[in-house]
Design an enzyme around this catalytic site. Structure first.
Site, PDB file in Angstrom:
ATOM      1  N   TYR A 145       6.407   8.355   6.508  1.00  0.00           N
ATOM      2  CA  TYR A 145       5.229   7.920   7.270  1.00  0.00           C
ATOM      3  C   TYR A 145       4.449   9.139   7.700  1.00  0.00           C
ATOM      4  CZ  TYR A 145       4.705   2.961   8.059  1.00  0.00           C
ATOM      5  OH  TYR A 145       4.409   1.647   7.902  1.00  0.00           O
TER       6      TYR A 145
ATOM      7  N   ASP B   6     -20.450   4.527  -6.391  1.00  0.00           N
ATOM      8  CA  ASP B   6     -19.075   4.160  -6.763  1.00  0.00           C
ATOM      9  C   ASP B   6     -18.908   4.562  -8.231  1.00  0.00           C
ATOM     10  OD1 ASP B   6     -16.788   2.931  -7.640  1.00  0.00           O
ATOM     11  OD2 ASP B   6     -17.190   1.010  -6.660  1.00  0.00           O
TER      12      ASP B   6
ATOM     13  N   LYS C 206      -8.626   5.395 -13.571  1.00  0.00           N
ATOM     14  CA  LYS C 206      -9.382   4.940 -14.745  1.00  0.00           C
ATOM     15  C   LYS C 206      -9.591   6.144 -15.668  1.00  0.00           C
ATOM     16  CE  LYS C 206     -11.518   0.958 -12.443  1.00  0.00           C
ATOM     17  NZ  LYS C 206     -11.433   1.118 -10.976  1.00  0.00           N
TER      18      LYS C 206
END
Ligand code: DSN
Length: 411
Positions: free
Chosen positions: A51, A197, A226
């Site tokens: 964490y 974007d 991607k």
């Protein structure tokens, strides 16, 4: 037998089958890729146990000295790769990255101008069932009816009429380069902020093969899996003046603990994208898309915008008297994975639209080039001409498998 296989053979088997599918088929979904073994090692590491709410040097948990090193490396490499003033590498996905920018610059109900989903936009660019569409007032520009290019005149008209607080550029099914400078001029004229974007074409931007949004946009968001070929995740780049607000929007605004194992994968991915071989790879992606476009056009298919100058093609399959659903299914039977897709001004429905979207990033990672694209283009044409002929499809499946055996995948 390894630990996972021993303890949980059901999950193990599913993973094995997915490995086989990725190896034995042609992955042509434009948003997918094969990430490298080092990236997978980072994502599969012990960092998943940690964490680390907060940011390096300012965490809410002890024991963060090593994950701080990792996040600093990821941020520095992202800034250097994209020549950006600030990078936040914590967004779990592209959707979270976009939401973080919205949270930074918008109030609920504010007006935003973005590309229509049916013309190549994205769910998080204001689709009515998405949180973006519910929280903010999105209005949409589109592409021109004749050439299927972004209609910059319409964009300017709508910006003057609606006075949006934010203009969103970027797309998930647009086969042409986006001219970010024109967006920036329009945004400046109406006093809007500009978010780009670049999830689909970030890899091209990284190596200078796509118009660069970073110098002209207030915020640039991306996914890392991607064309960038990294782990599944998101990122926001912005000017230093927005850094503190943006960081607060990501954490605690939207997310709790960052996925430190994924951030390690992002650091590795950015390091890989800085190597000269990555530019060669991206050149191959473009060349492969161009060759595939030529073959499909020569075979009688229509391409949205008439071709491509990026990593994807949007193919209108209706000249074959079929729809996108059957096209996707027929290609699937041959081991060629694509997705059905709406085309601009589509007369058909989203679940059975007129098009399919095809991309070359994953096959280029396997080392395939123009020769293979010519074969694959021919197989796609055969399958779409005879989508219900089981014998034709199974013969194509054999040829696909035989080709795949010559091109390994990272594992
Ligand atoms: N789902 C992605 C795509 O396929 O383009 C975008 O998030």
């Amino acid at each position: 037998m390894n630990a996972l296989q021993n303890q949980d053979p059901q999950v193990w088997d599913a993973i094995q089958h997915e490995q086989d599918r990725q190896r034995d088929g042609l992955e042509m979904i434009a948003s997918e890729n094969y990430t490298s073994v080092p990236v997978m090692q980072a994502v599969g590491s012990e960092l998943t146990n940690k964490y680390a709410e907060g940011y390096p040097g300012r965490r809410y948990y002890g024991g963060c000295e090593h994950v701080d090193v990792v996040e600093d490396l990821a941020r520095q490499r992202a800034r250097s790769l994209f020549k950006a003033e600030h990078a936040n590498v914590q967004p779990h996905s592209g959707s979270q990255a976009n939401a973080a920018v919205y949270l930074t610059v918008l109030n609920p109900g504010d007006t935003v101008l973005a590309l229509d989903l049916a013309h190549g936009g994205h769910l998080t660019h204001g689709m009515r069932l998405n949180a973006s569409g519910k929280l903010y007032h999105f209005v949409h520009y589109g592409v021109t009816q004749d050439h299927h290019r972004i209609d910059y005149d319409q964009l300017a008209r709508m910006a003057r009429e609606h006075r949006p607080r934010l203009i969103v550029a970027g797309a998930s099914a647009y086969p042409r380069q986006i001219e970010h400078g024109r967006f920036a001029e329009i945004a400046a004229e109406v006093g809007a902020r500009l978010m780009v974007d670049m999830a689909h074409y970030a890899g091209l931007v990284a190596v200078g093969l796509h118009d660069d949004p970073v110098p002209v946009a207030d915020f640039v968001t991306t996914t890392t899996h991607k064309t960038l070929r990294g782990p599944r995740g998101g990122m926001v780049l912005c000017r230093e003046s927005y850094a503190a607000d943006l960081d607060r929007s990501v954490f605690p605004g939207l997310q709790g603990g960052p996925l430190m194992h994924v951030i390690a994968g992002k650091a590795v991915c950015f390091g890989e994208a800085m190597q000269p071989g990555f530019r060669t790879y991206m050149q191959g992606v473009l060349e492969n898309a161009r060759v595939l476009a030529e073959v499909l056009l020569a075979g009688g298919l229509r391409l949205v915008s008439g071709g491509t100058d990026n990593h994807l093609l949007l193919v209108d399959v209706t000249p074959m008297n079929i729809g996108g659903k059957l096209a996707e299914q027929a290609l699937d039977q041959c081991g060629i994975t694509v997705n059905k897709n709406m085309i601009p001004f589509d007369q058909r429905k989203p679940m059975d639209p007129s098009g399919i979207r095809i991309g070359t990033p994953a096959l280029t990672t396997r080392g395939m080039g123009p020769t293979e694209m010519r074969s694959i283009g021919g197989w796609i044409l055969s399958a779409l001409r005879q989508p219900n002929d089981a014998r034709v499809l199974s013969d194509l499946r054999r040829q696909v498998l035989s080709l795949c055996q010559h091109f390994s995948v990272p594992s």
